[in-house]
Design a protein around this motif. Structure first.
Motif, short mmCIF file in Angstrom:
data_model
loop_
_atom_site.label_atom_id
_atom_site.label_comp_id
_atom_site.label_asym_id
_atom_site.label_seq_id
_atom_site.Cartn_x
_atom_site.Cartn_y
_atom_site.Cartn_z
N MET A 1 131.41 -48.80 -14.89
CA MET A 1 130.58 -47.93 -15.72
C MET A 1 129.31 -48.61 -16.21
O MET A 1 128.50 -47.98 -16.89
N ARG B 1 125.96 -46.75 -16.53
CA ARG B 1 126.22 -45.33 -16.28
C ARG B 1 126.49 -44.59 -17.59
O ARG B 1 126.88 -45.19 -18.58
N PRO C 1 128.67 -42.21 -19.79
CA PRO C 1 130.03 -41.67 -19.84
C PRO C 1 130.06 -40.14 -19.91
O PRO C 1 131.03 -39.53 -19.46
N GLU D 1 129.95 -39.42 -16.19
CA GLU D 1 130.99 -39.98 -15.33
C GLU D 1 132.40 -39.57 -15.72
O GLU D 1 133.25 -39.38 -14.84
#
Length: 260
Positions: free
Chosen positions: A214, A217, A219, A222
């Motif tokens: 992660m 990225r 959350p 994702e």
């Protein structure tokens, strides 16, 4: 499928829960763990009671505390975790019903109690253990591999062990851990996710591979993407389920099975 994140980072944990994960796990288990897992490359956390309090303040999501394996210290750990706001406790390395019953007595209905089935004794007694009033049962692959003296982490997924435990657990059941669908090694996360769906897992863990994957990225992008991937696998037809199962068996054993 509920996703439970191992973390003591309040901002990160709060964001992952807000993005769709079910809750947080704070990990107190370390008594004897360095000796048991020496040289295995496993994750051993050093979370503290203060971390549990900080995570309780950070999120209204489910807060789970993994205790140390059963011992004279268990009642005090139970009391401390309950006082700090844990919704559930997890008792690792369960080998006997007596260990579980004494822990249930210490909990005295103040919060939920789940167990980790991660020893050969625990697997053998799974049906008897699962008859207790448990919030969840999780098959821990790392310690089960060590307890068996085996090399391959994922063998219990393909040799019938996980299916046998699942069959005797009437409540919430979990196994393994996930990361983003395109990640995972040596078994691709997509195949592992499909297997968790196939065996009827109700929850799983997000641990260090997820946190590492992660990096950089969002959350809020994702976590919903991972949940959507799981939902898609749950809607798969029999041929697709069988194909992914065959691919998992091949990845674990190196042998390509025949799909009927």
């Amino acid at each position: 499928m509920d996703l439970l994140l191992f973390t003591v980072d309040p901002a990160w944990g709060a964001d992952v829960v807000a993005a769709g994960a079910a809750g947080i796990v704070v990990d107190w288990e370390r008594r004897g763990k360095h000796r048991r897992q020496l040289g295995e490359g496993t994750q051993i956390n050093d979370d503290t009671p203060a971390d549990l309090s900080r995570m309780r303040a950070a999120t209204d999501g489910l807060l789970v505390c993994r205790l140390n394996g059963f011992g004279p210290w268990t009642p005090a750990e139970v009391d401390d975790a309950v006082a700090r706001g844990a919704d559930e406790l997890l008792l690792p390395m369960v080998r006997t019903t007596e260990q579980l019953d004494r822990t249930l007595d210490a909990v005295a209905g103040r919060c939920g109690l789940g167990i980790l089935v991660e020893t050969q004794d625990g697997v053998a007694r799974a049906a008897e253990l699962a008859r207790r009033p448990l919030s969840r049962v999780y098959v821990g692959l790392n310690d089960l591999r060590i307890d068996r003296g085996a090399d391959q982490l994922f063998t219990p997924l393909v040799d019938g062990t996980v299916d046998a435990v699942r069959a005797v657990v009437p409540g919430s059941f979990g196994v393994g851990g996930l990361t983003l669908p395109e990640g995972g090694a040596p078994v691709p996360a997509e195949l592992l996710a499909a297997e968790l769906v196939r065996c009827g897992a109700d929850f799983t863990f997000l641990r260090r591979s997820f946190t590492a994957d992660m990096a950089g990225r969002d959350p809020f992008v994702e976590v919903p993407r991972l949940l959507a991937a799981l939902a898609g696998m749950a809607a798969a037809g029999p041929a697709e389920v069988a194909g992914r199962r065959a691919a998992l068996v091949a990845a674990v054993t190196g042998r390509v099975p025949v799909v009927a």
